[in-house]
Write a protein that holds these residues in place. Sequence first.
Motif, short mmCIF file in Angstrom:
data_model
loop_
_atom_site.label_atom_id
_atom_site.label_comp_id
_atom_site.label_asym_id
_atom_site.label_seq_id
_atom_site.Cartn_x
_atom_site.Cartn_y
_atom_site.Cartn_z
N UNK A 161 0.84 -1.19 0.00
CA UNK A 161 0.00 0.00 0.00
C UNK A 161 0.88 1.25 0.00
N UNK A 178 -2.32 10.54 4.28
CA UNK A 178 -3.33 9.93 3.41
C UNK A 178 -3.28 8.42 3.35
N UNK A 179 -2.23 7.81 3.87
CA UNK A 179 -2.14 6.34 3.79
C UNK A 179 -1.96 5.71 5.16
N UNK A 182 -4.93 6.77 7.91
CA UNK A 182 -6.23 6.11 7.72
C UNK A 182 -6.15 4.58 7.77
N UNK A 183 -5.02 4.02 7.32
CA UNK A 183 -4.91 2.57 7.35
C UNK A 183 -4.81 2.04 8.78
N UNK A 259 -16.40 0.70 5.98
CA UNK A 259 -15.71 0.09 4.84
C UNK A 259 -15.11 -1.27 5.16
N UNK A 260 -15.08 -1.64 6.44
CA UNK A 260 -14.52 -2.94 6.80
C UNK A 260 -15.55 -4.06 6.70
N UNK A 261 -16.82 -3.67 6.49
CA UNK A 261 -17.87 -4.69 6.44
C UNK A 261 -18.46 -4.77 5.05
N UNK A 262 -18.80 -5.98 4.67
CA UNK A 262 -19.32 -6.21 3.32
C UNK A 262 -20.64 -5.48 3.07
N UNK A 263 -21.43 -5.32 4.12
CA UNK A 263 -22.73 -4.67 3.93
C UNK A 263 -22.61 -3.14 3.93
N UNK A 264 -21.38 -2.64 3.97
CA UNK A 264 -21.16 -1.20 3.84
C UNK A 264 -21.46 -0.43 5.11
N UNK A 265 -21.75 0.85 4.95
CA UNK A 265 -21.89 1.73 6.12
C UNK A 265 -23.24 1.58 6.79
N UNK B 93 -4.02 -4.14 -3.94
CA UNK B 93 -3.54 -3.02 -3.12
C UNK B 93 -4.39 -1.76 -3.27
N UNK B 94 -5.71 -1.92 -3.18
CA UNK B 94 -6.58 -0.75 -3.14
C UNK B 94 -6.60 -0.21 -1.72
N UNK B 95 -6.95 1.06 -1.59
CA UNK B 95 -7.11 1.64 -0.26
C UNK B 95 -8.48 1.23 0.26
N UNK B 96 -8.55 0.35 1.25
CA UNK B 96 -9.84 -0.21 1.64
C UNK B 96 -10.80 0.81 2.26
N UNK B 97 -10.26 1.93 2.75
CA UNK B 97 -11.12 2.92 3.40
C UNK B 97 -11.67 3.95 2.41
N UNK B 106 -7.05 8.98 -6.40
CA UNK B 106 -6.12 9.19 -5.27
C UNK B 106 -4.90 10.02 -5.68
N UNK B 110 -3.61 13.95 -4.65
CA UNK B 110 -2.28 14.30 -4.13
C UNK B 110 -1.67 15.45 -4.93
N UNK B 138 -17.17 0.21 -1.66
CA UNK B 138 -15.85 0.05 -1.06
C UNK B 138 -15.21 -1.24 -1.61
N UNK B 140 -14.02 -3.84 -0.37
CA UNK B 140 -14.42 -5.12 0.21
C UNK B 140 -15.69 -5.67 -0.45
N UNK B 141 -16.44 -4.78 -1.09
CA UNK B 141 -17.70 -5.22 -1.71
C UNK B 141 -17.50 -5.67 -3.15
#
Lengths: 265, 265
Positions: A161, A178-179, A182-183, A259-265, B93-97, B106, B110, B138, B140-141
């Motif tokens: 990344x 920016x990386x 947030x990561x 964004x960490x969940x498949x069903x989104x926000x 290597x996408x930004x997951x957030x 992206x 910058x 996102x 993950x989806x």
Amino acid sequence: MWKNIFTPKKDISKTLYWGAGFTTFLIFLGTWCLLSYGGFVNPLFLPTPDKVVVTAIELFKSGEIFGDIGISFSRVFFGFMLAAIIGVPLGILMGTLRFMEGAFEPIIGFIRYMPASAFIPLFILWIGLGETEKMAVIFFGTFFQLTLMVMDVTKNVQNELIEISYTLGAKKFQLFKSVILPASLPGIVDTLRITFGWAWTYLVVAELVGASSGLGFMIMQASRFLQPEKIIVGIMIIGILGLITDLIFKVIYRKSFGWMRKDGV
Amino acid sequence: MGYNVNAQHKLVIDQVGKVFTTKSGEVVALDRTSFSVNEGEFVTILGPSGCGKSTILRVVAGLEEPTTGQVFMDGKKVIGPGPDRGMVFQSYSLYPWLTVEENIVFGLKLKGISKKERKDIAKHYLQLIGLEGFDKHYPIQLSGGMKQRVAIARALANDPEILLMDEPFGALDAQTRAIMQEILLKVWEESKKTILFITHDVEESIFLGDSVYVMTARPGRLKQNIKVPLPRPRDYQVKSSKEFLTLKSELLELIREESLKAVTS
Ligand SMILES: Nc1ncnc2c1ncn2[C@@H]1O[C@H](COP(=O)(O)OP(=O)(O)O)[C@@H](O)[C@H]1O
Ligand SMILES: [Mg+2]
């Protein structure tokens, strides 16, 4: 209903799951009732449940407990905030710059094994008996672990990344902002949740010496005057406050990191 | 037999070699290697696993310093990563957030490109890769193929001089892989980019490339350069043409010898 009860890692029915937790709780309460009402233990050491409840109601009715809760909360909160304000940026820098890791990891790794309580006499000598000293104990109890945990979180940011970001034109500062930040943010929030929990456990230690208010002080006083029911109420309040802050962090986590969940926000 | 820095060559790789120093000694990942890529050309590098393909690409990207030799991009010596050389890794290597759209722009963000312009560029690339309507999703989806299309769009949206692709379809199933190859060819014909593409798949190297460089087993060297005379634009049917199959068996023979060496060494 009893399906899979002994099958490793298999899901069981919701009723069974919650029922199991409830039963454990009941057994605990039952044992307490048996020991206290049954007269097996001297009430001077173990009060009956109803006495604890009555004491709790009285404490809240008279309002005197709110002052103690407030002062304790502010000690934990500000001590912890200071630890987080310094520890999070430092941890991020240690996790990203080998130079910072080399400079701070050895000393923090060393100090974190020193018990915070043993430093109280030193703190008193240095900063007296005021609020600052109480916060210093909380700070000392959480700062070092927190910093190292944030460092680990930041270190785990995928190298690819970071490399991709360079090929997209990221400068060093942009890379942090920016990386890397947030990561690592979900891991950092989780670290704060866990270490805030530890901060509560240092409260009584912080209020052990030279305090004239707070939940820890109340517990110490109750011990002196042989009021175990008051001790138990104090302990429970600390536990509940810890649980509430834990829940708040969990809600923040859920709301912020859809964004960490498949069903989104 | 080094290369002269020649203005018509987009990319010149001059005597580039790489030795890694590890705990168990020195690993020669890449022997001195020289070749060049012309403007707008689609060059594929074919070699058995571990022969140094990724190493070449990482040196070109500026993510790895060569032990010997140098790389010239548009006549300028490469000294580090930069936005003129876009990269696509096998692992997406996408930004997951970030959403699909935010991922694509992206690099533009910058650079400080305006929001409106970013929106327009994102729209163009979303359409090009066939992911309209997924802009707010996102990573993950998304499926693997979709993720890799976003990664390609992200690299292209930055408008690099060359696109470096390290086995980008290696993690996809055979059907998705075939479709992705066609999408990539379409995108390439539209964008007129120079592409350096790495693969261990013989069919893929022929189907995509204007010319194929075959590498030897470790320590990697260029073994042969084979021009692909198939007409453009190509679609999947070309894979069953006689010329294709002749080339394929020729390359299979070459790569087989090297794979055998790689396995038995
Ligand atoms: N950072 C590294 N340190 C030590 N050895 C490495 C490193 N990167 C690659 N190698 C070695 O160099 C050789 C070539 O690697 P690589 O370029 O990744 O091959 P390929 O992409 O063709 O599979 C391999 O033997 C690999 O183990
Ligand atoms: Mg590789």
